[in-house]
Enzyme design. Structure first.
Site, PDB file in Angstrom:
ATOM      1  N   ASP A 278      35.358 -32.931  -3.615  1.00  0.00           N
ATOM      2  CA  ASP A 278      34.402 -32.353  -2.662  1.00  0.00           C
ATOM      3  C   ASP A 278      34.766 -32.647  -1.206  1.00  0.00           C
ATOM      4  O   ASP A 278      34.279 -31.977  -0.302  1.00  0.00           O
ATOM      5  CB  ASP A 278      32.992 -32.882  -2.931  1.00  0.00           C
TER       6      ASP A 278
ATOM      7  N   HIS B 240      24.683 -32.233  -7.136  1.00  0.00           N
ATOM      8  CA  HIS B 240      25.757 -31.661  -7.957  1.00  0.00           C
ATOM      9  C   HIS B 240      26.521 -30.617  -7.139  1.00  0.00           C
ATOM     10  O   HIS B 240      27.530 -30.916  -6.519  1.00  0.00           O
ATOM     11  CB  HIS B 240      25.146 -31.062  -9.226  1.00  0.00           C
TER      12      HIS B 240
ATOM     13  N   HIS C  85      33.903 -41.428  -7.719  1.00  0.00           N
ATOM     14  CA  HIS C  85      33.697 -40.500  -8.829  1.00  0.00           C
ATOM     15  C   HIS C  85      33.305 -41.290 -10.065  1.00  0.00           C
ATOM     16  O   HIS C  85      33.788 -42.397 -10.293  1.00  0.00           O
ATOM     17  CB  HIS C  85      34.974 -39.683  -9.088  1.00  0.00           C
TER      18      HIS C  85
END
Length: 363
Positions: free
Chosen positions: A268, A172, A212
């Site tokens: 990210d 995460h 994602h």
């Protein structure tokens, strides 16, 4: 905003927590734990805000709810900055009341003994953008943890600390750190991106920062962060891994294998490069992720309390174990499992330690 700025000042309770931790060495790997544990410790210094001590209905009072929200939002960047200063062995900086949220954070991180120190406005703006993009994003792992904990009516400090614990997990909050490790590995292999992508297709390597659960095309946040990255590079100098990142993105987006699987860069992919360029150590990334995400968690906490039909979360469980079985006497089971030795039962009002202690004897 002025309330949040005022709440940036930490009271004696947090300094007590920090003072206890100061006795430990400056172990860099403990910095996130320093941050998360101090969040949890805040609850012990605000007993009036604890439903377990003052009744489960105390947060029906909107003023009481908002007070905790402002208090937590104000203290989070200060705790993070103090954790960082502890890491580098520097004295703590008190927050400044004349700076914005992110400027204040950078001020507490970096000010040494300069007079009228003010962080670079472009870096403060970059953090503003990153914090807004990271504030909330559907019911992810840590947010689900926040909702789950909040449903028990626990105090918000404990709930935020629990959500932060979920965020600390490498799947995460550690995703942008994993991207940097991937880019570094490619660089150490001579920058051979074709070889790396080939190994990804063979499932020998993982392509981090792509794909994602929600977005099946290019993550819209990634487009914004990509632009911010270049603005930060203009100030701090270009991060050496950026060329590899750009080339990797270009080749992956032109490869039918990744297009068919709808693997596009996510938030990210570039955020880690920005934080690296700004001089943050990679193990501090989960803390940088947690600061803005706290606002999202608290929004969910507030929403859950205002739901008149809210109940404690209790997910359903589907049993997939053995079906009906005949009872087998325990002695017969032992005979069949000779390698399993029975544990002797101990029954006493005293612990085993007390049972072997001496009483009534002068030492």
């Amino acid at each position: 905003m002025m309330l949040i700025r005022w709440e940036c000042s930490l009271g004696w309770e947090v300094f007590f927590c920090i003072d206890v931790k100061k006795k430990k060495n400056h172990n860099a790997t403990l910095t996130p734990l320093f941050f998360f544990s101090t969040l949890a410790a805040l609850s012990t210094f605000h007993p009036e805000a604890n439903p377990a001590l003052n009744g489960s209905d105390i947060y029906q009072n909107e003023k009481m709810r908002n007070k905790q929200i402002v208090r937590i939002l104000g203290k989070v960047p200060t705790i993070a900055a103090y954790a960082y200063r502890h890491r580098i062995g520097r004295p703590y900086n008190n927050p400044a009341v004349n700076l914005s949220y992110t400027e204040n954070f950078l001020y507490m991180l970096d000010k040494l003994n300069q007079d009228f120190y003010k962080p670079n406005p472009k870096l403060a703006r970059a953090l503003d953008i990153l914090f807004i993009l990271h504030a909330d994003h559907e019911l992810n792992c840590s947010t689900a943890a926040m909702r789950h904990l909040s449903s028990s009516l626990v105090d918000p400090y404990s709930a935020v600390a629990g959500a932060a614990g979920a965020l600390y997990g490498p799947l995460h909050g550690g995703a942008n750190e994993a991207v940097l490790h991937m880019l570094e590995a490619i660089s150490q292999d001579g920058g051979n991106i074709e070889k790396f992508l080939s190994e990804v297709k063979q499932k020998k390597k993982k392509l981090m920062g792509f794909g994602h659960r929600i977005y099946k095309n290019y993550d819209p946040r990634a487009k914004i962060i990509r632009r911010v990255a270049y603005e930060v590079f203009e100030v701090c100098g270009e991060e050496p891994l950026i060329e590899i990142a750009i080339e990797l993105e270009k080749k992956a987006l032109a490869d039918p294998y990744f297009i068919d699987r709808k693997l596009y860069p996510n938030v990210d992919f570039y955020s880690g490069l920005i934080y690296r360029a700004m001089g943050f150590p990679t193990d501090f990334f989960p803390v940088l992720f947690a600061i803005p995400r706290v606002s999202g968690w608290l929004a969910h906490w507030k929403e859950s309390l205002e739901d008149k039909n809210a109940k404690i979360w209790r997910p359903r469980q589907v049993y997939t174990g053995e079906a009906t079985r005949s009872y087998v006497d325990i002695h017969e089971r032992r005979e069949k499992s000779e390698d399993v030795k029975p544990i002797p039962l101990y029954s006493s009002p005293f612990s085993k330690r007390s049972a072997v202690a001496s009483f009534g004897v002068n030492h």
